[in-house]
Design a protein around this motif. Structure first.
Motif, PDB file in Angstrom:
ATOM      1  N   ARG A  54      32.695  36.251  38.121  1.00 46.70           N
ATOM      2  CA  ARG A  54      34.147  36.279  38.278  1.00 46.70           C
ATOM      3  C   ARG A  54      34.884  36.140  36.944  1.00 46.70           C
ATOM      4  N   GLU A  55      34.399  35.213  36.112  1.00 44.56           N
ATOM      5  CA  GLU A  55      35.114  34.930  34.865  1.00 44.56           C
ATOM      6  C   GLU A  55      35.046  36.071  33.862  1.00 44.56           C
ATOM      7  N   HIS A  56      34.260  37.110  34.159  1.00 45.65           N
ATOM      8  CA  HIS A  56      34.154  38.249  33.254  1.00 45.65           C
ATOM      9  C   HIS A  56      35.167  39.341  33.576  1.00 45.65           C
ATOM     10  N   VAL A  57      35.921  39.195  34.676  1.00 50.40           N
ATOM     11  CA  VAL A  57      36.812  40.257  35.144  1.00 50.40           C
ATOM     12  C   VAL A  57      38.251  39.767  35.113  1.00 50.40           C
ATOM     13  N   ARG A  58      39.120  40.526  34.478  1.00 48.93           N
ATOM     14  CA  ARG A  58      40.517  40.141  34.358  1.00 48.93           C
ATOM     15  C   ARG A  58      41.207  40.201  35.730  1.00 48.93           C
ATOM     16  N   GLY A  59      41.927  39.122  36.045  1.00 51.18           N
ATOM     17  CA  GLY A  59      42.690  39.098  37.289  1.00 51.18           C
ATOM     18  C   GLY A  59      41.872  38.817  38.528  1.00 51.18           C
ATOM     19  N   TYR A  60      40.571  38.630  38.363  1.00 49.93           N
ATOM     20  CA  TYR A  60      39.726  38.369  39.523  1.00 49.93           C
ATOM     21  C   TYR A  60      39.917  36.931  39.984  1.00 49.93           C
ATOM     22  N   TYR A  61      39.872  36.728  41.291  1.00 48.69           N
ATOM     23  CA  TYR A  61      40.107  35.382  41.804  1.00 48.69           C
ATOM     24  C   TYR A  61      39.038  34.414  41.316  1.00 48.69           C
ATOM     25  N   GLU A  62      39.445  33.187  41.113  1.00 44.45           N
ATOM     26  CA  GLU A  62      38.538  32.166  40.616  1.00 44.45           C
ATOM     27  C   GLU A  62      38.224  31.164  41.711  1.00 44.45           C
ATOM     28  N   ARG A  63      37.110  30.523  41.568  1.00 45.28           N
ATOM     29  CA  ARG A  63      36.701  29.469  42.484  1.00 45.28           C
ATOM     30  C   ARG A  63      36.611  28.160  41.717  1.00 45.28           C
ATOM     31  N   LYS A  64      37.187  27.119  42.277  1.00 53.47           N
ATOM     32  CA  LYS A  64      37.043  25.804  41.674  1.00 53.47           C
ATOM     33  C   LYS A  64      35.809  25.124  42.248  1.00 53.47           C
ATOM     34  N   PRO A  65      34.957  24.557  41.399  1.00 55.23           N
ATOM     35  CA  PRO A  65      33.817  23.796  41.934  1.00 55.23           C
ATOM     36  C   PRO A  65      34.323  22.617  42.748  1.00 55.23           C
ATOM     37  N   ASP A  66      33.489  22.164  43.680  1.00 51.80           N
ATOM     38  CA  ASP A  66      33.963  21.149  44.624  1.00 51.80           C
ATOM     39  C   ASP A  66      34.382  19.860  43.928  1.00 51.80           C
ATOM     40  N   TRP A  67      33.787  19.548  42.754  1.00 55.49           N
ATOM     41  CA  TRP A  67      34.143  18.297  42.087  1.00 55.49           C
ATOM     42  C   TRP A  67      35.536  18.356  41.480  1.00 55.49           C
ATOM     43  N   LEU A  68      36.122  19.559  41.356  1.00 51.11           N
ATOM     44  CA  LEU A  68      37.492  19.670  40.865  1.00 51.11           C
ATOM     45  C   LEU A  68      38.523  19.543  41.974  1.00 51.11           C
ATOM     46  N   VAL A  69      38.111  19.674  43.210  1.00 57.05           N
ATOM     47  CA  VAL A  69      39.068  19.570  44.315  1.00 57.05           C
ATOM     48  C   VAL A  69      38.845  18.299  45.121  1.00 57.05           C
ATOM     49  N   ARG A  70      38.038  17.384  44.592  1.00 62.81           N
ATOM     50  CA  ARG A  70      37.850  16.111  45.277  1.00 62.81           C
ATOM     51  C   ARG A  70      39.066  15.230  45.070  1.00 62.81           C
TER      52      ARG A  70
END
Length: 327
Positions: free
Chosen positions: A85-101
Motif C-alpha cells: 500500500r505504501e508504495h502507491v500514491r493515494g492508496y488507502y492505508e491501514r493502521k496497525p491495531d496498536w495504533l488504534v488501541r
C-alpha cells in the motif's frame, strides 16, 4: 528541481501493470487478514464472541488471497512482485491495531466497516483497469464480496453475538472505560479542585497579592497532579483489578488533578484582587457542580449524596482557607 528535496517514492495507481495490481491485492488481503486477527486477539479476553467474528473475517480475507495467488500463478508465474500500500500514491492505508488501541468494540466495528469500503473501491478501480477477462472477472467478484461484507458481518454478529451477548459486551466496555478513565479522572478532579482550595485562598487572603496567589496555586496544582499521577500508577498495575493500563489511569488522574487546581488559580493572573477572587469563587462552584454531575452521570451516585459529599466538603475546605488566610 524540487524533486531533489522532496523525492517522489510512490507511484500512481494508473501506472501499475496488471501483475503489480494483482501483487498489490495479494499483499493487501494478507495485511487485512492479519489486522482482523489482531483485532480478534485484542478483543478475545473481554469480548470473546465478537472476537470470533473477526477470526472468520480473517479466514475470508485469506481465501481471497489464495484466489489472487492462483490467478497470478496462472498468468504470471510463481514470483510475485513486492508492492504494498505504501508504495502507491493515494492508496488507502491501514493502521496497525496498536495504533488504534484501546480496542473499544464500537471503534473496531467502525474500523472494519471502513476497511471493507476501501477494499471495495480498490477492486472496482482495479477491475476497470484490467484488460484480461479472467482477472477482470475475479476482481469484480472480490469487489462484490467486499461490498457484501457488511451484510456478512451482520450475519456473523447475529450468529456469534446475539442481543443478550451484545448487551453484556456493551456493559463490559462501559465498565472498562469508567475504571480506566472516568474513575481515576474523577478522583484527580476532586483532589485538584478541593485540596488546593485551602492553600490558594489562604494565600490570597493572607497576602492579597494576586501574582503570589497564582504562583502558589500553580505550584500546588502541578505538584498535586504529579503526586496523584504517580500514586495511581504505583497503586495498581491493573492485572488483578482489571482497571486497565496504569499509565492511562495515571495520566487521567494527574491531568485532571492539575486542571482542577488551575481552574481557580488562573483567575489570579488578573491584577485586581477582588475581581480575581470573585471569579475564582465562581469557578469553584462550577467545578464542584461538575464533579457532582460526573458522579451522577457515570458513577450512578444519587444527586443528594453527590452534592452533599462534594459541595459540603468543598465548602469546608474553602472556609478553612479563608479562616487561615485571615488569621
Amino acid at each position: 528541481m524540487l524533486h531533489r528535496f522532496f523525492p517522489n517514492t510512490r507511484r500512481d495507481f494508473s501506472s501499475l501493470t496488471e501483475q503489480e495490481v494483482l501483487a498489490l491485492a495479494i499483499s493487501s488481503e494478507e495485511d487485512d487478514a492479519r489486522i482482523y486477527l489482531a483485532y480478534a486477539d485484542g478483543l478475545r479476553e473481554e469480548f470473546p464472541q465478537s472476537a470470533k467474528i473477526f477470526e472468520e473475517m480473517a479466514e475470508e480475507e485469506t481465501e481471497h488471497r489464495a484466489q489472487l495467488i492462483e490467478l497470478h500463478k496462472k498468468r504470471f508465474g510463481d514470483r510475485i512482485p513486492l508492492i504494498r500500500r505504501e508504495h502507491v500514491r493515494g492508496y488507502y492505508e491501514r493502521k496497525p491495531d496498536w495504533l488504534v488501541r484501546p480496542l473499544g468494540i464500537e471503534k473496531v466495528r467502525r474500523q472494519a466497516a471502513e476497511m471493507e469500503a476501501q477494499a471495495h473501491r480498490f477492486y472496482v478501480k482495479a477491475a476497470q483497469q484490467s484488460e484480461d477477462a479472467d482477472t477482470r472477472k475475479l476482481l469484480g467478484e472480490l469487489a462484490l464480496a467486499e461490498s457484501g461484507h457488511k451484510t456478512a458481518a451482520e450475519d456473523l454478529e447475529r450468529k456469534h453475538v446475539p442481543e443478550d451477548v451484545r448487551e453484556l459486551e456493551d456493559k463490559t466496555e462501559r465498565r472498562q472505560f469508567i475504571l480506566t478513565y472516568i474513575q481515576p479522572g474523577l478522583a484527580g478532579l476532586m483532589d485538584g479542585s478541593v485540596s488546593t482550595l485551602a492553600p490558594i485562598f489562604a494565600t490570597a487572603f493572607a497576602t492579597q497579592d494576586t501574582w503570589t496567589t497564582f504562583l502558589v496555586g500553580l505550584a500546588a496544582s502541578v505538584g498535586a497532579g504529579i503526586s496523584m499521577g504517580f500514586t495511581e500508577v504505583a497503586s495498581d498495575d491493573g492485572v488483578i483489578s482489571g482497571r486497565g493500563s496504569p499509565i492511562k489511569r495515571g495520566l487521567a488522574t494527574g491531568i485532571m488533578t492539575t486542571v482542577g487546581g488551575l481552574g481557580h488559580a488562573l483567575p489570579y493572573l488578573i491584577p485586581h484582587f477582588w475581581t480575581a477572587t470573585i471569579i475564582a469563587m465562581i469557578i469553584v462552584v462550577v467545578e464542584l457542580w461538575a464533579i457532582a454531575w460526573i458522579q451522577k452521570r457515570w458513577m450512578e451516585t444519587p444527586w443528594s449524596r453527590a452534592i452533599f459529599q462534594v459541595v459540603l466538603g468543598g465548602a469546608l475546605v474553602f472556609a478553612a482557607g479563608m479562616l487561615i488566610g485571615n488569621a
